[in-house]
Motif scaffolding. Sequence first.
Motif, PDB file in Angstrom:
ATOM      1  N   HIS A 192     -10.391   1.636  -2.267  1.00  0.00           N
ATOM      2  CA  HIS A 192     -10.082   2.925  -1.633  1.00  0.00           C
ATOM      3  C   HIS A 192     -10.963   4.006  -2.274  1.00  0.00           C
ATOM      4  N   GLN A 245      -4.965  -4.489  -0.681  1.00  0.00           N
ATOM      5  CA  GLN A 245      -5.276  -3.518   0.385  1.00  0.00           C
ATOM      6  C   GLN A 245      -6.039  -2.353  -0.214  1.00  0.00           C
ATOM      7  N   THR A 246      -5.664  -1.998  -1.443  1.00  0.00           N
ATOM      8  CA  THR A 246      -6.376  -0.957  -2.201  1.00  0.00           C
ATOM      9  C   THR A 246      -6.544  -1.532  -3.604  1.00  0.00           C
ATOM     10  N   VAL A 275       0.172  -1.003   7.644  1.00  0.00           N
ATOM     11  CA  VAL A 275       0.289  -1.809   6.420  1.00  0.00           C
ATOM     12  C   VAL A 275       1.409  -1.346   5.476  1.00  0.00           C
ATOM     13  N   PRO A 276       1.543  -0.032   5.231  1.00  0.00           N
ATOM     14  CA  PRO A 276       2.628   0.370   4.338  1.00  0.00           C
ATOM     15  C   PRO A 276       4.008  -0.059   4.859  1.00  0.00           C
ATOM     16  N   ARG A 296      -6.512  10.618   4.845  1.00  0.00           N
ATOM     17  CA  ARG A 296      -7.290   9.707   3.998  1.00  0.00           C
ATOM     18  C   ARG A 296      -7.458  10.223   2.563  1.00  0.00           C
ATOM     19  N   CYS A 312       0.847  -1.205   0.000  1.00  0.00           N
ATOM     20  CA  CYS A 312       0.000   0.000   0.000  1.00  0.00           C
ATOM     21  C   CYS A 312       0.877   1.248   0.000  1.00  0.00           C
ATOM     22  N   TYR A 332      -2.731   6.218  10.683  1.00  0.00           N
ATOM     23  CA  TYR A 332      -2.867   5.240  11.765  1.00  0.00           C
ATOM     24  C   TYR A 332      -2.370   3.855  11.398  1.00  0.00           C
ATOM     25  N   CYS A 333      -1.966   3.630  10.148  1.00  0.00           N
ATOM     26  CA  CYS A 333      -1.910   2.262   9.614  1.00  0.00           C
ATOM     27  C   CYS A 333      -0.492   1.714   9.451  1.00  0.00           C
ATOM     28  N   GLN A 382     -13.730   5.257   7.499  1.00  0.00           N
ATOM     29  CA  GLN A 382     -12.910   5.492   8.709  1.00  0.00           C
ATOM     30  C   GLN A 382     -13.478   6.570   9.635  1.00  0.00           C
ATOM     31  N   LYS A 436      -0.691   4.324   0.342  1.00  0.00           N
ATOM     32  CA  LYS A 436      -1.580   5.415   0.737  1.00  0.00           C
ATOM     33  C   LYS A 436      -1.143   6.132   2.016  1.00  0.00           C
ATOM     34  N   ALA A 437      -0.448   5.449   2.897  1.00  0.00           N
ATOM     35  CA  ALA A 437       0.097   6.112   4.087  1.00  0.00           C
ATOM     36  C   ALA A 437      -0.936   6.784   4.980  1.00  0.00           C
ATOM     37  N   CYS A 438      -2.015   6.102   5.295  1.00  0.00           N
ATOM     38  CA  CYS A 438      -2.960   6.641   6.284  1.00  0.00           C
ATOM     39  C   CYS A 438      -2.227   6.729   7.624  1.00  0.00           C
TER      40      CYS A 438
HETATM   41 FE1  SF4 Z   1      -3.314   1.488   3.021  1.00  0.00          FE
HETATM   42 FE2  SF4 Z   1      -5.766   0.835   3.897  1.00  0.00          FE
HETATM   43 FE3  SF4 Z   1      -3.725   1.082   5.658  1.00  0.00          FE
HETATM   44 FE4  SF4 Z   1      -4.741   3.278   4.463  1.00  0.00          FE
HETATM   45  S1  SF4 Z   1      -5.842   1.878   5.864  1.00  0.00           S
HETATM   46  S2  SF4 Z   1      -2.535   2.779   4.698  1.00  0.00           S
HETATM   47  S3  SF4 Z   1      -5.284   2.495   2.428  1.00  0.00           S
HETATM   48  S4  SF4 Z   1      -3.893  -0.433   4.011  1.00  0.00           S
END
Ligand code: SF4
Length: 472
Positions: free
Chosen positions: A271, A234-235, A199-200, A310, A190, A196-197, A298, A192-194
């Motif tokens: 997304h 993820q997206t 995943v990236p 976001r 991912c 709180y996340c 969210q 997107k770099a939200c």
């Molecule tokens: Fe990526 Fe989804 Fe995490 Fe945002 S919430 S950083 S879109 S995986």
Amino acid sequence: MGNGFDIRLETLVNPGAPALDAVATGRGAGIPADVAGRGTFFLETFGCQMNEHDSEKVAGLLVARGYQQVETAEAASLILYNTCSIREKAAQKVFSRLGEYRGLNTGEKKIAVLGCVAQQEGEDIFTRAPWVSLVCGSASYRKLPQLLAQVEAGEQRVAGLDNDTDETFETEITRRDNPWRAYITIIEGCDKACAYCVVPFTRGPERSRDSARILQELKQLADFGYSEVQFLGQTVNSYLDPSPSKMKFSELLIEAAAVPGIRRVRFTTSHPRDFSPDIIAAMDADPAICNHVHLPVQSGSTRVLREMQRTYSRAEYLEKIALIRSAKRRTAITTDVIVGFPGETTADFDETLSLLDEVTYDGVFSFKYSPRPNTPASSLADAVSEEEKSRRLALLQEKQRAIQSGTLQSLLGERFEVHVDGKSKKENAWYGHSSCNRVVSFTSVNPQLLGEYVQVSISGCTANSLLGEHIL
Ligand code: SF4
Ligand code: 5AD
């Protein structure tokens, strides 16, 4: 992972894989005789569908190396634990589970930690749990065969923790858990770099798979009898075909729906920023593309959405909802919501509640904000107390229950096509999913319906599912 031990072996093989008899017997090009009968493995999976599917691929890879899957950790010579770190609770669970595995370890068993906690904690896992032999993040799964060879050779602390990769995880064999519905990952990581996340950080940068390979894999699955596919990412709708054909995501959906034998095409997670009108046009053009969109919002407050990075406002999100509502078929919409993001005021939270009323979602997955290491939000001040987060979560869930109950009631008397997943313990009772991804339980006198598509007339509902009768 479910109990998928009765799956026909030929359905496990991906394009370019060795001859089937070679796979089945452990001989031939795919599985050299010297690796057959390596040992037994037990694979436990936590987290999202991406993790579940990664585990299917890891299991396929182990089968190809001559390992046999077993149903308990006790019976296994290799225990693999595919982990999730999206919230703190999930990550904490890993170490308590590793403690339980330690109890089982008589010195013979090898223990491996895979997935997001592996990536996040890295080699620290060896310090906290020295009985672990292998730590491998999802961006390093391609290296698993070499890493396993090191473990098999007796190496103690083997790690695959690359994160900055442009590769995707391709296996010759995928040990799929469901004999009718298959997952295919089309985009990993991912960008997107939200705020709180994790995943990236745990899954690395976005990288899409070649469209021709995806469609080739799907055609083979259809030949083996799969009729439903779920594209994962993820997206997922940020898909960018790296091949010269530069197929758009919506075109990939249309091509997939046209594969003979494929009756349903799903995709998740979308997304909002990349949710474009051509996706709805594709859904309108081919009803095999399922009328369900999972579109995480969210928060309903533009101010919080900005803090979350976001990349859309409440109004822009609602434009996407209007787009989905403009589809020819009534399309189910589900979402994810986080309550108690740092600085979320009661007024912000009220905006999330009002958004629920405005959209009338068909399902909401709601979470208390959980600070994660390395994420921008983890250093934000003005944390909402745990007690207040719990209060907001309960309010939100109560509101959604009421909304959903109204929606389900309004469906009584309607008819749905159901793809049958299983048989209930009760006599003549079955369950499955509609195209819009509702769980439908129904009665039928038909003795065998597994994997079939049937018409069901809806006569009742529970809090989360529909009840009905098979229309013969
Ligand atoms: Fe990526 Fe989804 Fe995490 Fe945002 S919430 S950083 S879109 S995986
Ligand atoms: N705290 C709480 N929920 C989170 N999610 C992602 N990161 C966090 C976090 N730090 C939720 C989001 C996402 C879903 C998969 O998990 O709602 O969409």
